[in-house]
Design a protein around this motif. Structure first.
Motif, PDB file in Angstrom:
ATOM      1  N   THR A  65       0.834  -1.200   0.000  1.00  0.00           N
ATOM      2  CA  THR A  65       0.000   0.000   0.000  1.00  0.00           C
ATOM      3  C   THR A  65       0.870   1.251   0.000  1.00  0.00           C
ATOM      4  OG1 THR A  65      -0.107  -0.106   2.410  1.00  0.00           O
ATOM      5  CG2 THR A  65      -1.932  -1.089   1.201  1.00  0.00           C
ATOM      6  N   VAL A  66       0.404   2.263  -0.724  1.00  0.00           N
ATOM      7  CA  VAL A  66       1.113   3.547  -0.783  1.00  0.00           C
ATOM      8  C   VAL A  66       0.081   4.658  -0.589  1.00  0.00           C
ATOM      9  CG1 VAL A  66       2.480   5.097  -2.233  1.00  0.00           C
ATOM     10  CG2 VAL A  66       2.870   2.629  -2.354  1.00  0.00           C
ATOM     11  N   ASP A  67       0.375   5.543   0.295  1.00  0.00           N
ATOM     12  CA  ASP A  67      -0.510   6.678   0.574  1.00  0.00           C
ATOM     13  C   ASP A  67      -0.447   7.662  -0.587  1.00  0.00           C
ATOM     14  OD1 ASP A  67      -1.552   9.162   1.507  1.00  0.00           O
ATOM     15  OD2 ASP A  67      -1.201   8.532   3.580  1.00  0.00           O
ATOM     16  N   SER A  68      -1.579   7.871  -1.263  1.00  0.00           N
ATOM     17  CA  SER A  68      -1.545   8.738  -2.446  1.00  0.00           C
ATOM     18  C   SER A  68      -1.346  10.206  -2.084  1.00  0.00           C
ATOM     19  CB  SER A  68      -2.837   8.576  -3.252  1.00  0.00           C
ATOM     20  OG  SER A  68      -3.950   8.932  -2.467  1.00  0.00           O
ATOM     21  N   MET A  69      -1.572  10.557  -0.834  1.00  0.00           N
ATOM     22  CA  MET A  69      -1.422  11.962  -0.442  1.00  0.00           C
ATOM     23  C   MET A  69       0.026  12.310  -0.126  1.00  0.00           C
ATOM     24  SD  MET A  69      -4.786  12.410   1.953  1.00  0.00           S
ATOM     25  CE  MET A  69      -4.620  14.179   2.044  1.00  0.00           C
ATOM     26  N   ILE A  70       0.694  11.426   0.572  1.00  0.00           N
ATOM     27  CA  ILE A  70       2.063  11.750   1.003  1.00  0.00           C
ATOM     28  C   ILE A  70       3.084  10.743   0.480  1.00  0.00           C
ATOM     29  CG2 ILE A  70       1.283  12.948   3.083  1.00  0.00           C
ATOM     30  CD1 ILE A  70       2.010  10.403   4.660  1.00  0.00           C
ATOM     31  N   GLY A  71       2.657   9.924  -0.472  1.00  0.00           N
ATOM     32  CA  GLY A  71       3.530   8.851  -0.944  1.00  0.00           C
ATOM     33  C   GLY A  71       4.833   9.337  -1.568  1.00  0.00           C
ATOM     34  N   VAL A  72       4.760  10.422  -2.313  1.00  0.00           N
ATOM     35  CA  VAL A  72       5.983  10.919  -2.965  1.00  0.00           C
ATOM     36  C   VAL A  72       7.044  11.252  -1.926  1.00  0.00           C
ATOM     37  CG1 VAL A  72       6.967  12.788  -4.339  1.00  0.00           C
ATOM     38  CG2 VAL A  72       4.818  11.754  -5.034  1.00  0.00           C
ATOM     39  N   GLY A  73       6.604  11.969  -0.904  1.00  0.00           N
ATOM     40  CA  GLY A  73       7.555  12.346   0.147  1.00  0.00           C
ATOM     41  C   GLY A  73       8.101  11.143   0.882  1.00  0.00           C
ATOM     42  N   THR A  74       7.212  10.216   1.197  1.00  0.00           N
ATOM     43  CA  THR A  74       7.653   9.018   1.922  1.00  0.00           C
ATOM     44  C   THR A  74       8.660   8.227   1.086  1.00  0.00           C
ATOM     45  OG1 THR A  74       5.518   8.901   3.031  1.00  0.00           O
ATOM     46  CG2 THR A  74       6.867   6.917   3.055  1.00  0.00           C
TER      47      THR A  74
END
Lengths: 100, 337
Positions: free
Chosen positions: B132-141
């Motif tokens: 799973t990848v958070d679409s809101m903060i995924g880039v930063g993570t």
């Protein structure tokens, strides 16, 4: 005769330096050997003499060691070039090479 | 692979990326009714298991530490315990196990345990890996947390969560996911629900048919072009000529020895010269390789060897030349005097 052309071995070694993240250079010498420089080491790879049961001769700073296969050559070269290299060989189970 | 083999899938993803919510919704679906769940939480007090409604008897919380670094033996023991309870009939029957890892877990050691532990490897087979990848903060993570990159890199399926909150996935995030793992389809979860019903049935072993499904296991990765990340790269090596068994053995040995942790995952089907009608299925994680699985027959007319690599800074060309060089040496040794 090793079955492996000098060109193929040179290319393998050059890419190995990238994979291992070590600095090194590889070139063919006039007498057919492959010469590697790096980590203040002088390494030379020759086909083993035909009277030996081994296939390769790896010379590191004048010290000669035999190698039974290309995989063994790679191991010796990396040991010489990469001080932080420690093999982690772990054989977990004997598996059949072909289906029984 | 007999009918009693149980598929074990791994649900992973960084902290707060929505694993437990996804799992909670999935377990309410009828087709997931025969699923046992193992949840691993990192910390003194576990909470996730409270958030997932499932049968208490087929649910186990592992809270002694992070699965990847402390409790591998606990995982093996837990799986064996679950299996014994199932065989005794003291828990509801299940056909599938889902392990939800902690958000900080490196999935590789968990996969290694599933592949190599002598007590469980014969009864369990690695299913699919869903990240799973958070679409809101995924880039930063993904930019900041190396472990999240690895979780994405080894996935068979990627689920973008919280799409309902983000509106749409950022193009930058989709690009980043493609760089890390071009072969894994990206699914979208809204309010924790994933549309795909085949989320966990995408691995080598298909629990629905109770058979090995090599084509679906390999197809996505083989036919997509390699994408390049600064560190993680995925590519496939294809060989038309059969590969002698000893060449494959030496090749895998060299990979294990020289790549180690940089070989995030390897999987493939190999045409072994000595076994033309029964291909070998191979898979490995880091320096650990599962013993080859010999298929009864080729799963399709495609008889080329196909090996997929997900690596960190291991040049594709090195892998190709290594295989060619070993094959050349072995061929010379095999020549009659």
């Amino acid at each position: 005769m090793t079955g492996v052309s000098a060109e193929l071995l040179c290319e393998l070694l050059a890419h190995s330096f990238v994979a291992w993240r070590v600095a090194g250079s590889v070139q063919r010498s006039g007498d057919g050997a492959i010469v590697i420089g790096g980590n203040a080491k002088n390494i030379r790879i020759d086909p083993a003499p035909p009277d030996l049961m081994f296939r390769w001769m790896v010379t590191v700073d004048g010290r000669k060691r035999v190698a039974i296969s290309l995989v063994a050559v790679l191991r010796q070269v990396r040991e010489a070039l990469d001080p932080g290299y420690a093999t982690s060989r772990l054989r977990l189970a004997v598996a059949a090479l072909v289906p029984s | 692979m007999g009918p009693n083999v149980i598929s074990v899938s791994v649900l992973t993803g960084f902290l707060g990326s929505g694993k437990t919510t996804i799992l909670g919704h999935l377990l309410r679906e009828p087709e997931f009714s025969r699923t046992a769940v193992i949840i691993n939480e990192f910390g003194e007090i576990g909470l996730d298991h409270e958030l997932v409604e499932t049968s208490e008897d087929s649910f186990i919380e592992l809270k002694t530490g992070c699965l990847c670094c402390k409790v591998r033996t606990d995982l093996a023991r837990t799986l064996q315990d679950l299996l014994q309870r199932r065989d005794r009939g003291s828990c509801p029957p299940f056909d599938r196990i889902v392990i939800e890892t902690s958000g900080l877990a490196d999935p590789a050691p968990i996969l290694q345990t599933l592949m190599t532990d002598g007590g469980i490897a014969t009864r369990f087979v690695l299913g699919s890996i869903v990240t799973t990848v958070d679409s809101m903060i995924g880039v930063g993570t993904l930019g900041r947390e190396k472990i999240s990159q690895k979780q994405v890199a080894v996935a068979d399926r990627i689920v973008l969560t919280k799409v309902d909150l983000a509106g749409a996935a950022e193009p930058a995030l989709l690009r980043r996911l493609a760089e890390l793992n071009a072969g894994a389809p990206v699914l979208y979860a809204e309010h924790g629900r994933v549309k795909s019903q085949a989320l966990f049935d995408t691995g080598l072993y298909d629990p629905r048919t109770k058979s090995l499904d090599v084509n679906s296991w390999l197809a996505d990765d083989v036919h997509k072009p390699a994408h390049h990340d600064t560190e993680i790269e995925a590519y496939a090596i294809v060989r038309t000529d059969p590969i002698p068994a000893v060449v494959l053995t030496l090749f895998l040995e060299a990979l294990a020895e020289h790549c180690g942790a940089d070989l995030l995952r390897l999987k493939g089907i190999v045409h072994i010269a000595e076994s033309p009608e029964r291909p070998a299925v191979i898979h490995g994680v880091q320096h650990v390789f599962h013993a080859p699985i010999w298929l009864e027959r080729w799963p399709s007319d495609e008889r080329r060897s196909r090996i997929i690599f997900i690596t960190r800074r291991i040049p594709r060309r090195w892998v190709e030349v290594l295989l060619d060089a070993i094959a050349a040496e072995v061929a010379q040794v095999s020549e009659p005097l």
